[in-house]
Design a protein around this motif. Sequence first.
Motif, mmCIF file in Angstrom:
data_model
loop_
_atom_site.group_PDB
_atom_site.id
_atom_site.type_symbol
_atom_site.label_atom_id
_atom_site.label_comp_id
_atom_site.label_asym_id
_atom_site.label_seq_id
_atom_site.Cartn_x
_atom_site.Cartn_y
_atom_site.Cartn_z
ATOM 1 N N LEU A 54 39.747 10.936 105.785
ATOM 2 C CA LEU A 54 38.349 10.671 106.107
ATOM 3 C C LEU A 54 38.032 9.182 106.070
ATOM 4 O O LEU A 54 37.343 8.668 106.954
ATOM 5 C CB LEU A 54 37.439 11.413 105.124
ATOM 6 N N SER A 108 37.798 14.168 111.362
ATOM 7 C CA SER A 108 36.453 14.432 110.855
ATOM 8 C C SER A 108 35.694 13.133 110.624
ATOM 9 O O SER A 108 34.498 13.039 110.920
ATOM 10 C CB SER A 108 36.553 15.223 109.544
ATOM 11 N N GLY A 112 32.560 12.682 112.777
ATOM 12 C CA GLY A 112 31.405 12.747 111.889
ATOM 13 C C GLY A 112 30.608 11.459 111.867
ATOM 14 O O GLY A 112 29.374 11.483 111.882
ATOM 15 N N HIS A 118 31.133 16.616 111.083
ATOM 16 C CA HIS A 118 32.389 16.503 110.355
ATOM 17 C C HIS A 118 33.212 17.801 110.396
ATOM 18 O O HIS A 118 34.395 17.798 110.134
ATOM 19 C CB HIS A 118 32.120 16.153 108.889
ATOM 20 N N ALA A 145 32.191 13.016 102.637
ATOM 21 C CA ALA A 145 32.115 12.661 104.051
ATOM 22 C C ALA A 145 30.741 12.095 104.390
ATOM 23 O O ALA A 145 30.622 11.083 105.082
ATOM 24 C CB ALA A 145 32.411 13.889 104.922
ATOM 25 N N SER A 149 30.235 8.190 105.437
ATOM 26 C CA SER A 149 29.712 7.940 106.788
ATOM 27 C C SER A 149 28.383 7.196 106.738
ATOM 28 O O SER A 149 28.162 6.259 107.515
ATOM 29 C CB SER A 149 29.543 9.256 107.556
#
Length: 166
Positions: A54, A108, A112, A118, A145, A149
């Motif tokens: 990620l 993802s 995302g 995601h 995540a 992000s």
Amino acid sequence: QGLDLVLSTARALVDTAFIPGPIILAGMVMVVVIAVRGRADIVGREIGIGVVGLAAGTAIGALGLWLIPPAWSRPVFGLLILAAVAVSLFAPPIRLSGRTLIAAGAASGVIGTMVGLHGPPLGLVYQNEPPARTRLMLSTFFIPATLISLAALALLGRFGQRELLL
């Protein structure tokens, strides 16, 4: 996952400011509740492996957002959403492993961060697991995540007070 695909598309048609930051943040409450309820069954090693991917994918997604002119955002968002749908529909069964978790985590992070979705890459990795385990592991993964992000978007100047209010 499926509802996010529909909602992301609808929100992007209204105003691209909804994508990706506000839609990422909006899902946070639900995933935290699911993760807290099932915390005894979370497999931390799997989450950790996915988060490694990620982090790399988020950096790539943030770079993509930085390079894309705002006028191109709707077509790019649309293509990424269609790609997520296509992968969800047509990808062959994927075995849950460290490698697939890193790859899915990276994908993802890209999708995302750029679009606010995601789930599709990780959903493919967990597709053969029991539904309750899949929901729990995806929800738990979505917590870091979301935070990673949003931090990347904030650094790019694409998540601030306006997006928080949306």
